[in-house]
Design an enzyme around this catalytic site. Structure first.
Site, PDB file in Angstrom:
ATOM      1  N   LYS A   1       0.845  -1.208   0.000  1.00 42.64           N
ATOM      2  CA  LYS A   1       0.000   0.000   0.000  1.00 42.64           C
ATOM      3  C   LYS A   1       0.882   1.260   0.000  1.00 42.64           C
ATOM      4  CE  LYS A   1      -0.226  -0.369   5.046  1.00 42.64           C
ATOM      5  NZ  LYS A   1      -1.066  -0.748   6.194  1.00 42.64           N
TER       6      LYS A   1
ATOM      7  N   TYR B   1      17.369  29.251   8.618  1.00 44.78           N
ATOM      8  CA  TYR B   1      16.228  29.938   9.234  1.00 44.78           C
ATOM      9  C   TYR B   1      16.275  29.864  10.750  1.00 44.78           C
ATOM     10  CZ  TYR B   1      13.789  30.196   4.741  1.00 44.78           C
ATOM     11  OH  TYR B   1      13.425  30.478   3.460  1.00 44.78           O
TER      12      TYR B   1
HETATM   13  C1  LIG Z   1      -0.228  -1.718   6.837  1.00 44.97           C
HETATM   14  C2  LIG Z   1      -0.766  -2.966   7.382  1.00 44.97           C
HETATM   15  C3  LIG Z   1       0.069  -4.080   7.566  1.00 44.97           C
HETATM   16  C4  LIG Z   1       1.576  -4.010   7.400  1.00 44.97           C
HETATM   17  O1  LIG Z   1       2.133  -3.431   8.578  1.00 44.97           O
HETATM   18  P1  LIG Z   1       3.707  -3.224   8.748  1.00 44.97           P
HETATM   19  O2  LIG Z   1       3.847  -2.729  10.146  1.00 44.97           O
HETATM   20  O3  LIG Z   1       4.112  -2.214   7.738  1.00 44.97           O
HETATM   21  O4  LIG Z   1       4.342  -4.534   8.526  1.00 44.97           O
HETATM   22  C5  LIG Z   1      -0.518  -5.267   7.954  1.00 44.97           C
HETATM   23  N1  LIG Z   1      -1.853  -5.340   8.162  1.00 44.97           N
HETATM   24  C6  LIG Z   1      -2.681  -4.288   8.039  1.00 44.97           C
HETATM   25  C7  LIG Z   1      -4.127  -4.437   8.316  1.00 44.97           C
HETATM   26  C8  LIG Z   1      -2.154  -3.064   7.659  1.00 44.97           C
HETATM   27  O5  LIG Z   1      -2.974  -2.007   7.548  1.00 44.97           O
END
Ligand SMILES: *Cc1c(COP(=O)(O)O)cnc(C)c1O
Length: 359
Positions: free
Chosen positions: A35, A256
């Site tokens: 994702k 800054y």
């Molecule tokens: C994003 C996600 C994962 C992966 O988690 P990581 O900590 O990046 O390994 C697994 N399960 C669900 C439901 C998620 O939303």
């Protein structure tokens, strides 16, 4: 010539890390979580890099799944948040996307589209309390599915751990117990638990399908450990050129707010990257970077397009040299600690201005 500020993506590292996840998953298979544009690495190339090994992918939403199909890949894709309207369900069915149904509203859509229902998962809320049905509701949910004829499309159950990043936290064992108990009436269906952190938990069962995300990219899922400590290979090297150097006299400041002032004569350099590229503005003086494998530190505030580094430890460094902001020498997890965040946020936050170069 374009600005040589780039994110080099090491697809071999992603494959190495995926194999490591599979090794740690025991009996379970690992669905590759890609994702958020493959955690900033590019969902298409990452999906393709794992195509020979991953039997399932997981993403948040339908448009991400569509990008996997655009690569010509046909593995099932789990939609971790399900769909956002009933009309998406027939699309899922045609495309082999598997929504995770987490609410009564989504259940109603499934009934409405029962003729064209996709294969799907049910989300069980074992304590994270973001999404899902409570364990005691499962029987009635499955009964409702049976009434609509969708039950045959039910693949199995999913839950998500709240505290797996603290390997000693008692909540993970409790969530595992609740999940096992709640799903016991359907032994023929599949079960999926386990973000990356859960893979590093001694004795943790991951049932049929684990869901590694951050570890595929070499980022650490555990508090106070870097990905390098865990044997993961960093999949992204964020680099930018040194575009100016100067010697500051005692009492002179940089950037800054003039937040850092030289106590001694200090040779410093300006690097062509800033928060407009996704480098965290909250990374203050002392945050590590590297030049030619030599660690240096940031000075003062990060600007939109630039930041300053102390060249005391890299006296040979000159204009045109490449600075590693994170990668093999400086873990993204270290930079995240300095910025008060986690590697996940930094990797997913690299902006579109930074070209990804695949190697
Ligand atoms: C994003 C996600 C994962 C992966 O988690 P990581 O900590 O990046 O390994 C697994 N399960 C669900 C439901 C998620 O939303």
């Amino acid at each position: 010539m374009p600005r040589p500020t780039v994110a080099r993506i090491h697809l071999d590292a992603i494959r190495h890390n995926y194999r490591l996840a599979c090794g740690l998953a025991g009996q379970a298979q690992a669905m590759a979580v890609i994702k958020a544009d493959g955690y900033g690495h590019g969902i298409g190339p990452v999906a393709s890099a794992l195509a020979g090994e991953a039997r399932r992918y997981a993403v948040a939403c339908i448009e991400e799944a569509t990008r996997i199909r655009a690569e010509g890949l046909s593995q099932p894709v789990v939609l971790l948040q399900g769909v956002h309207e009933a009309a998406d369900l027939p699309t899922c069915n045609e495309q082999g996307f598997e929504p995770v149904i987490h609410s009564p509203r989504q259940l109603a859509w499934l009934k409405e589209k029962s003729e064209a229902a996709p294969r799907f998962w049910l989300k069980v809320n074992t304590g994270m309390n973001r999404l899902g049905f409570r364990p005691h509701e499962l029987t009635s949910v499955v009964d409702q599915l049976a009434n609509t004829g969708c039950q045959a499309r039910l693949l199995g159950f999913v839950t998500h751990f709240a505290c797996a990043d603290h390997t000693e936290h008692p909540m993970t064992a409790e969530q595992t117990r609740l999940f096992e108990q709640a799903t016991a009436p359907w032994p023929a269906l599949m079960r999926s638990v386990g973000n990356s952190a859960a893979h590093f938990r001694e004795g943790q069962t991951l049932f049929d399908w684990s869901r590694p995300g951050i570890m595929l990219y070499g980022g650490s899922p555990l508090e106070s450990r870097t990905g390098l400590d865990l044997g993961l290979m960093p999949a992204m090297t964020l680099e930018a050129p040194l575009i100016a150097t100067r010697i500051l006299q005692p009492g002179e400041s940089v950037g800054y707010g003039a937040t850092w002032t030289a106590e001694h004569q200090t040779r410093m350099g300006m690097v062509a990257i800033g928060y407009g590229d996704g480098y965290p503005r909250h990374a203050g003086t002392g945050t590590p970077a590297a030049i030619n494998g030599q660690r240096v530190r940031l000075l003062g505030r990060v600007s939109m397009d630039m930041l300053a580094v102390d060249l005391t430890q890299a006296p040979a460094a000159g204009e045109g040299d490449t600075v590693e902001l994170w990668g093999p020498t400086v873990s993204v997890d270290e930079v995240a600690m300095h910025a008060g965040t986690i590697g996940y946020e930094l990797l997913t936050g690299v902006t579109a201005r930074v070209p990804r170069i695949y190697q």
